[in-house]
Design an enzyme around this catalytic site. Structure first.
Site, PDB file in Angstrom:
ATOM      1  N   HIS A  18      35.076  36.211  31.410  1.00  0.00           N
ATOM      2  CA  HIS A  18      34.605  34.866  31.710  1.00  0.00           C
ATOM      3  C   HIS A  18      34.365  34.046  30.452  1.00  0.00           C
ATOM      4  O   HIS A  18      34.575  32.829  30.454  1.00  0.00           O
ATOM      5  CB  HIS A  18      33.343  34.935  32.563  1.00  0.00           C
ATOM      6  N   HIS A  41      43.460  36.018  42.600  1.00  0.00           N
ATOM      7  CA  HIS A  41      42.582  36.996  43.252  1.00  0.00           C
ATOM      8  C   HIS A  41      41.147  36.522  43.040  1.00  0.00           C
ATOM      9  O   HIS A  41      40.415  37.038  42.206  1.00  0.00           O
ATOM     10  CB  HIS A  41      42.784  38.393  42.665  1.00  0.00           C
ATOM     11  N   SER A 103      34.910  33.698  38.252  1.00  0.00           N
ATOM     12  CA  SER A 103      35.988  32.879  37.687  1.00  0.00           C
ATOM     13  C   SER A 103      36.214  31.567  38.433  1.00  0.00           C
ATOM     14  O   SER A 103      36.309  30.505  37.792  1.00  0.00           O
ATOM     15  CB  SER A 103      37.290  33.692  37.636  1.00  0.00           C
ATOM     16  N   GLU A 121      42.687  34.310  48.127  1.00  0.00           N
ATOM     17  CA  GLU A 121      41.912  35.515  48.410  1.00  0.00           C
ATOM     18  C   GLU A 121      42.377  36.093  49.740  1.00  0.00           C
ATOM     19  O   GLU A 121      42.431  35.393  50.743  1.00  0.00           O
ATOM     20  CB  GLU A 121      40.413  35.197  48.459  1.00  0.00           C
ATOM     21  N   GLY A 147      47.678  37.189  46.558  1.00  0.00           N
ATOM     22  CA  GLY A 147      47.747  36.496  45.283  1.00  0.00           C
ATOM     23  C   GLY A 147      49.089  36.619  44.599  1.00  0.00           C
ATOM     24  O   GLY A 147      49.572  35.660  43.977  1.00  0.00           O
ATOM     25  N   ASP A 168      44.002  38.355  38.312  1.00  0.00           N
ATOM     26  CA  ASP A 168      42.893  39.295  38.125  1.00  0.00           C
ATOM     27  C   ASP A 168      42.819  40.228  39.339  1.00  0.00           C
ATOM     28  O   ASP A 168      41.906  40.134  40.158  1.00  0.00           O
ATOM     29  CB  ASP A 168      41.592  38.501  37.956  1.00  0.00           C
TER      30      ASP A 168
END
Length: 283
Positions: A18, A41, A103, A121, A147, A168
């Protein structure tokens, strides 16, 4: 579909990811032209560190908990301050909240009116939470979709010629590194004027070396790799570290990443902690 990030929110890997993500978005805001971010994601956007799941592991205590225990005006935290200020603003302990921004929420807070964030998602409950979080953000959209599939469907952005694709994945599958390498190459091919950032766990060194070799063999250029390990990656049963691969990073981002990793190494690790910033493929 079984992975729930709430158990791990705010841990050392989140702090590294982050902090670097905030710097990447900050670089995009230096120009007036709009940019778009695709978060493949996304999860639920933000996490309650006082909740049952976070307290079950307590991982955040050795991550963001340690950093927040350092005086705010400590000069060593200067490279991390843009991200840490957003975290502090989210926690609001005086209101009984202990909310850690993930994120999507970090990116959303840095958007300007002309920019957009697209979140994907697949978990049905998580995407519903994400929709509620951003229900009043007109420049943030949420898609209930895979994703990896979204990279082919949603890139390039329709309105912006600049931006970032953040990949991610949960790393639940044995072939996740191979899928990630393919996704990085696809995102770069479809959105050639945008950056790509791919997070990965470091449990054992072998899979990571194979992943980086695959990236090189794909012919990608201007690829920077940032790694943060708490201990040598010899025991695959533990999360020993993490990495963030960045394609087409901002100018001097390698130096910026090194400056951010210094306080992370000092406060989140021990005697075996290491940080590495290296060019996988030059420009």
């Amino acid at each position: 579909m079984n992975y729930r990030h709430a158990y791990h929110a705010g841990n050392f890997a989140d702090c590294m990811k982050h902090a670097l993500l905030a710097a990447l978005i900050g670089a995009l805001t230096r120009k007036d032209t709009p940019f778009a971010v695709l978060d493949t994601h996304a999860g639920i956007g933000g996490y309650d560190l006082a909740g049952v799941q976070a307290e079950a592991t307590g991982e955040w205590r050795d991550g963001i908990g340690r950093l927040l225990a350092i005086p705010e005006d400590a000069s060593e935290l200067t490279p991390l301050r843009p991200w840490l200020d957003m975290v502090r603003a989210s926690l609001r302990p005086e209101d009984g909240a202990f909310h850690y921004p993930g994120s999507p929420e970090l990116v959303a807070r840095l958007l300007r009116p002309q920019d957009e964030l697209v979140c994907c998602e697949l978990h049905p409950e998580d995407q519903a939470v994400l929709r509620r979080l951003f229900r009043n953000k007109p420049n943030v959209s949420v898609h209930h979709r895979d994703g990896y599939e979204a990279i082919g469907a949603l890139l390039p952005p329709r309105q912006a010629r600049r931006g970032l694709t953040l990949i991610d994945p949960p790393f639940e599958r044995t072939d996740e590194f191979a899928r990630l390498a393919q996704a990085v190459a696809q995102a770069r091919a479809r959105f050639s004027t945008g950056m790509v950032a791919a997070w990965y766990p470091i449990k054992h060194g072998g899979p990571v070396r194979a992943f980086l070799d695959t990236i090189r063999d794909a012919g990608l250029r201007d690829v920077l790799n940032v790694e943060f390990t708490l201990r040598p990656p010899l025991d695959p049963s533990h999360l020993n570290g993490c990495g963030l691969l960045v394609v087409q990073p901002p100018y001097q981002f390698d130096e910026e990443a090194r400056s951010m990793l210094e306080p992370l190494c000092r406060h989140l690790g021990g005697g075996e902690t290491q940080a590495k910033v290296e060019w996988v493929a030059p420009e």
